[in-house]
Design a protein around this motif. Sequence first.
Motif, mmCIF file in Angstrom:
data_model
loop_
_atom_site.group_PDB
_atom_site.id
_atom_site.type_symbol
_atom_site.label_atom_id
_atom_site.label_comp_id
_atom_site.label_asym_id
_atom_site.label_seq_id
_atom_site.Cartn_x
_atom_site.Cartn_y
_atom_site.Cartn_z
ATOM 1 N N TYR A 139 0.826 -1.198 0.000
ATOM 2 C CA TYR A 139 0.000 0.000 0.000
ATOM 3 C C TYR A 139 0.868 1.259 0.000
ATOM 4 C CZ TYR A 139 -3.382 3.480 1.543
ATOM 5 O OH TYR A 139 -4.168 4.593 1.627
ATOM 6 N N LEU A 140 0.715 2.088 -1.013
ATOM 7 C CA LEU A 140 1.361 3.390 -1.123
ATOM 8 C C LEU A 140 0.403 4.324 -1.854
ATOM 9 C CD1 LEU A 140 4.909 2.173 -2.202
ATOM 10 C CD2 LEU A 140 4.357 3.278 -0.019
ATOM 11 N N VAL A 141 0.587 5.621 -1.673
ATOM 12 C CA VAL A 141 -0.303 6.611 -2.271
ATOM 13 C C VAL A 141 0.441 7.377 -3.359
ATOM 14 C CG1 VAL A 141 -1.712 8.661 -1.813
ATOM 15 C CG2 VAL A 141 -1.579 6.831 -0.123
ATOM 16 N N ALA A 142 -0.200 7.533 -4.504
ATOM 17 C CA ALA A 142 0.407 8.234 -5.638
ATOM 18 C C ALA A 142 0.503 9.736 -5.371
ATOM 19 C CB ALA A 142 -0.419 7.993 -6.900
ATOM 20 N N ALA A 143 1.546 10.345 -5.940
ATOM 21 C CA ALA A 143 1.700 11.804 -5.879
ATOM 22 C C ALA A 143 1.800 12.398 -7.277
ATOM 23 C CB ALA A 143 2.931 12.180 -5.066
ATOM 24 N N ASN A 144 1.767 11.544 -8.296
ATOM 25 C CA ASN A 144 1.847 12.048 -9.671
ATOM 26 C C ASN A 144 0.579 12.844 -9.992
ATOM 27 O OD1 ASN A 144 -0.126 10.263 -11.337
ATOM 28 N ND2 ASN A 144 1.020 8.778 -10.119
ATOM 29 N N PRO A 145 0.670 13.805 -10.894
ATOM 30 C CA PRO A 145 -0.473 14.688 -11.183
ATOM 31 C C PRO A 145 -1.728 13.959 -11.667
ATOM 32 C CG PRO A 145 1.528 15.550 -12.197
ATOM 33 C CD PRO A 145 1.864 14.196 -11.648
ATOM 34 N N THR A 146 -1.583 12.864 -12.347
ATOM 35 C CA THR A 146 -2.737 12.142 -12.876
ATOM 36 C C THR A 146 -3.520 11.418 -11.786
ATOM 37 O OG1 THR A 146 -1.558 11.815 -14.948
ATOM 38 C CG2 THR A 146 -3.465 10.402 -14.558
ATOM 39 N N ASN A 147 -2.822 10.857 -10.816
ATOM 40 C CA ASN A 147 -3.488 10.031 -9.797
ATOM 41 C C ASN A 147 -3.193 10.473 -8.370
ATOM 42 O OD1 ASN A 147 -4.785 8.029 -11.506
ATOM 43 N ND2 ASN A 147 -2.712 7.447 -12.067
ATOM 44 N N TYR A 148 -2.931 11.759 -8.161
ATOM 45 C CA TYR A 148 -2.549 12.251 -6.838
ATOM 46 C C TYR A 148 -3.552 11.806 -5.769
ATOM 47 C CZ TYR A 148 -0.999 15.144 -3.032
ATOM 48 O OH TYR A 148 -0.532 15.553 -1.812
ATOM 49 N N GLY A 149 -3.005 11.227 -4.698
ATOM 50 C CA GLY A 149 -3.826 10.822 -3.564
ATOM 51 C C GLY A 149 -4.513 9.483 -3.705
ATOM 52 N N LYS A 150 -4.369 8.843 -4.849
ATOM 53 C CA LYS A 150 -5.031 7.555 -5.070
ATOM 54 C C LYS A 150 -4.104 6.411 -4.635
ATOM 55 C CE LYS A 150 -7.746 9.190 -8.973
ATOM 56 N NZ LYS A 150 -7.977 9.054 -10.413
ATOM 57 N N PRO A 151 -4.570 5.569 -3.728
ATOM 58 C CA PRO A 151 -3.751 4.424 -3.305
ATOM 59 C C PRO A 151 -3.536 3.451 -4.464
ATOM 60 C CG PRO A 151 -5.603 4.777 -1.815
ATOM 61 C CD PRO A 151 -5.816 5.660 -2.998
ATOM 62 N N GLY A 152 -2.298 3.012 -4.619
ATOM 63 C CA GLY A 152 -1.983 1.975 -5.589
ATOM 64 C C GLY A 152 -1.883 2.409 -7.033
ATOM 65 N N LYS A 153 -2.219 3.634 -7.357
ATOM 66 C CA LYS A 153 -2.184 4.102 -8.747
ATOM 67 C C LYS A 153 -0.878 4.838 -9.024
ATOM 68 C CE LYS A 153 -6.290 3.060 -10.480
ATOM 69 N NZ LYS A 153 -6.550 2.554 -11.807
ATOM 70 N N LEU A 154 0.233 4.173 -8.754
ATOM 71 C CA LEU A 154 1.543 4.783 -8.895
ATOM 72 C C LEU A 154 1.970 4.862 -10.352
ATOM 73 C CD1 LEU A 154 3.487 2.899 -6.071
ATOM 74 C CD2 LEU A 154 1.987 4.871 -5.867
ATOM 75 N N SER A 155 2.731 5.894 -10.652
ATOM 76 C CA SER A 155 3.379 5.958 -11.959
ATOM 77 C C SER A 155 4.513 4.937 -11.954
ATOM 78 C CB SER A 155 3.939 7.355 -12.200
ATOM 79 O OG SER A 155 5.028 7.601 -11.320
ATOM 80 N N THR A 156 5.058 4.659 -13.112
ATOM 81 C CA THR A 156 6.183 3.735 -13.208
ATOM 82 C C THR A 156 7.362 4.245 -12.387
ATOM 83 O OG1 THR A 156 5.442 3.068 -15.397
ATOM 84 C CG2 THR A 156 7.705 2.519 -14.804
ATOM 85 N N ALA A 157 7.622 5.547 -12.451
ATOM 86 C CA ALA A 157 8.732 6.136 -11.686
ATOM 87 C C ALA A 157 8.501 5.993 -10.183
ATOM 88 C CB ALA A 157 8.904 7.598 -12.064
#
Length: 119
Positions: free
Chosen positions: A33-51
């Motif tokens: 479980y981690l939270v995305a910070a990329n502009p497309t999915n900011y704040g969404k758990p599990g929706k990480l960018s490749t980077a």
Amino acid sequence: MRGLVAVDCSWKRLGETWSKRIHPGAQRRSLPYLVAANPTNYGKPGKLSTAEALGASLYILGYRDHACALLSIFRWGDAFLRLNEKLLNRYAEVSTEDEIILVEDECIRGMLNGDRSCG
């Protein structure tokens, strides 16, 4: 062979892409479980960018400097590390899948009770 593999594709096509590209004998593990910070999915758990996924993997495996260097390329890279710092540190401390699940459960239980300190 050991290493990290990142599949850079649309979430909608992940199953199709994954099954065609990965060696059948490869051991498959996903990130906890981690939270995305990329502009497309900011704040969404599990929706990480490749980077974000690669950076998190490097961080958890003990290559924090490499993770920071990779994520520093992106404007939101520092935000990803700040959002997930406590979890990344906890995941880096444990050594089994069961321990990771306990950390995730503790975090999610805390969030359900209004505690936002795990992320």
